[in-house]
Enzyme design. Sequence first.
Site, mmCIF file in Angstrom:
data_model
loop_
_atom_site.group_PDB
_atom_site.id
_atom_site.type_symbol
_atom_site.label_atom_id
_atom_site.label_comp_id
_atom_site.label_asym_id
_atom_site.label_seq_id
_atom_site.Cartn_x
_atom_site.Cartn_y
_atom_site.Cartn_z
ATOM 1 N N LYS A 35 0.623 -0.814 -0.079
ATOM 2 C CA LYS A 35 -0.326 0.200 0.533
ATOM 3 C C LYS A 35 0.820 1.065 -0.187
ATOM 4 C CE LYS A 35 -0.448 -0.145 4.905
ATOM 5 N NZ LYS A 35 -0.930 0.626 5.598
ATOM 6 N N ARG A 130 -8.964 -0.190 15.665
ATOM 7 C CA ARG A 130 -9.336 0.767 14.924
ATOM 8 C C ARG A 130 -10.022 0.079 13.352
ATOM 9 N NH1 ARG A 130 -3.677 1.228 11.244
ATOM 10 N NH2 ARG A 130 -3.819 -0.966 10.074
ATOM 11 N N TYR A 255 18.527 29.500 7.562
ATOM 12 C CA TYR A 255 17.370 30.015 7.637
ATOM 13 C C TYR A 255 17.519 30.156 9.833
ATOM 14 C CZ TYR A 255 14.581 30.046 3.127
ATOM 15 O OH TYR A 255 14.329 30.324 1.913
ATOM 16 N N MET A 303 13.327 23.995 2.188
ATOM 17 C CA MET A 303 12.297 23.532 0.908
ATOM 18 C C MET A 303 13.680 22.634 -0.036
ATOM 19 S SD MET A 303 9.721 25.145 -1.488
ATOM 20 C CE MET A 303 8.512 25.381 0.063
HETATM 21 C C1 LIG Z 1 -3.629 -4.255 8.139
HETATM 22 C C2 LIG Z 1 -2.271 -4.647 8.068
HETATM 23 N N1 LIG Z 1 -1.469 -5.226 7.994
HETATM 24 C C3 LIG Z 1 -0.416 -5.440 7.545
HETATM 25 C C4 LIG Z 1 0.303 -4.456 8.128
HETATM 26 C C5 LIG Z 1 2.521 -4.818 7.579
HETATM 27 O O1 LIG Z 1 2.668 -3.720 8.769
HETATM 28 P P1 LIG Z 1 4.446 -4.054 8.217
HETATM 29 O O2 LIG Z 1 4.454 -2.676 7.761
HETATM 30 O O3 LIG Z 1 4.297 -3.292 9.974
HETATM 31 O O4 LIG Z 1 4.891 -4.888 8.551
HETATM 32 C C6 LIG Z 1 -0.084 -3.095 8.392
HETATM 33 C C7 LIG Z 1 -0.103 -1.789 8.138
HETATM 34 O O5 LIG Z 1 0.407 -0.954 7.887
HETATM 35 C C8 LIG Z 1 -1.434 -3.230 7.687
HETATM 36 O O6 LIG Z 1 -2.080 -1.443 8.591
#
Ligand SMILES: Cc1ncc(COP(=O)(O)O)c(C=O)c1O
Length: 373
Positions: A35, A130, A255, A303
């Site tokens: 992701k 969550r 800065y 920047m």
């Molecule tokens: C549901 C879920 N599984 C697995 C992962 C992978 O986590 P990590 O990058 O700590 O291995 C994430 C990452 O945030 C996640 O949200």
Amino acid sequence: MSRAAGAVINLAALRHNLQQARQLAPHTRIMAVVKANAYGHGIAPVAQALHETDAFAVACLEEALAIRHAGLAHPIVLLEGVFSEAELNEAAHNGCEVVVHDARQLALVEAARLQHAVSVWLKVDTGMNRLGFPPAQTRLLWQRLTVARAVRGPVRLMTHLACADDSTNPRTRTQLQLFATATAGIQTERSIANSAGILAWPDSHADWVRPGILLYGVSPFVGQTGAEENLIPAMTMTTELIAVKSLKKGDAVGYGGAWVAPEDMPLGIAAIGYGDGYPRHAPNGTPVLVDGMRVPLVGRVSMDMISVDLRALPGAQVGDRVVLWGPDLPVEEIARAAGTIPYELLCGITQRVKFSVVDANNATAAAMRSVGQ
Ligand SMILES: Cc1ncc(COP(=O)(O)O)c(C=O)c1O
């Protein structure tokens, strides 16, 4: 000359890290978490490099489609599920598996009339607070999803660990017990472990592990580096010196004049800044490699530029290679200095940084580094 800031992604490192995950969790299948543009590394080349994974996991449908466009046919799990019937249809049509984590998504799946049935993961909230259903509802919801017309069985079970990166935290044991009790007797596959679970909690390996950060060669544990887990960082963030100046004792740098030269000295200006994703809060003393040598950052990050103290490297010149993080300078160390986590630094690289890939095994990568390529 165009801007020098670049991120070099080593595909061999990604493959090595996937192999490590296999060795660490030899009896499970792997859902590679790609992701957020593969944690900032570029989803298409990363997914292709990780083609030996059993499945991918992403946050949303757009990310799944990017994997399909890269030519990969693996199962792809949508970790946040879908939010409309149209999205559910498209996910099913594209061979995605959806997480169902709340009553709205449950109703959506139960009411759906799909051309292609969809595979489902039921998410149980064992303490992350969550996403997911209360553990006590697991059995009933699993049965409901199992008979839903749109669902292609078997319905699988998932939870997420909140504190696995702290091997002394008792909450992980509590979460594992809650999940075991809630799912006892249900004949299906389970998934619990993120990278920290894979590395520190063998009891969490279950049927599928979900490594993210470790695939990129980075440790999930505070105070440790990927190398300590035999991982190879996949990203090297580089730029060049674009100016070298001679400061007089008492000259203030950048800065706010936040750093003052303690003596006459050379100062290097490197083309990287918070506009590229380098952390603005990196303090004086944050290490930077110039020509392979560690020198300290001085003054505020701006920047487009940072300043480095070149007293240890008086021969440094414009055009010299600068490394902000990579195999020789752990991103974990930079994150700690800047008061953040490596995940944020990796995901935060901005569009103007040029990405390139190399496919270099250990020996070649080390040789490349030593000749400053
Ligand atoms: C549901 C879920 N599984 C697995 C992962 C992978 O986590 P990590 O990058 O700590 O291995 C994430 C990452 O945030 C996640 O949200």
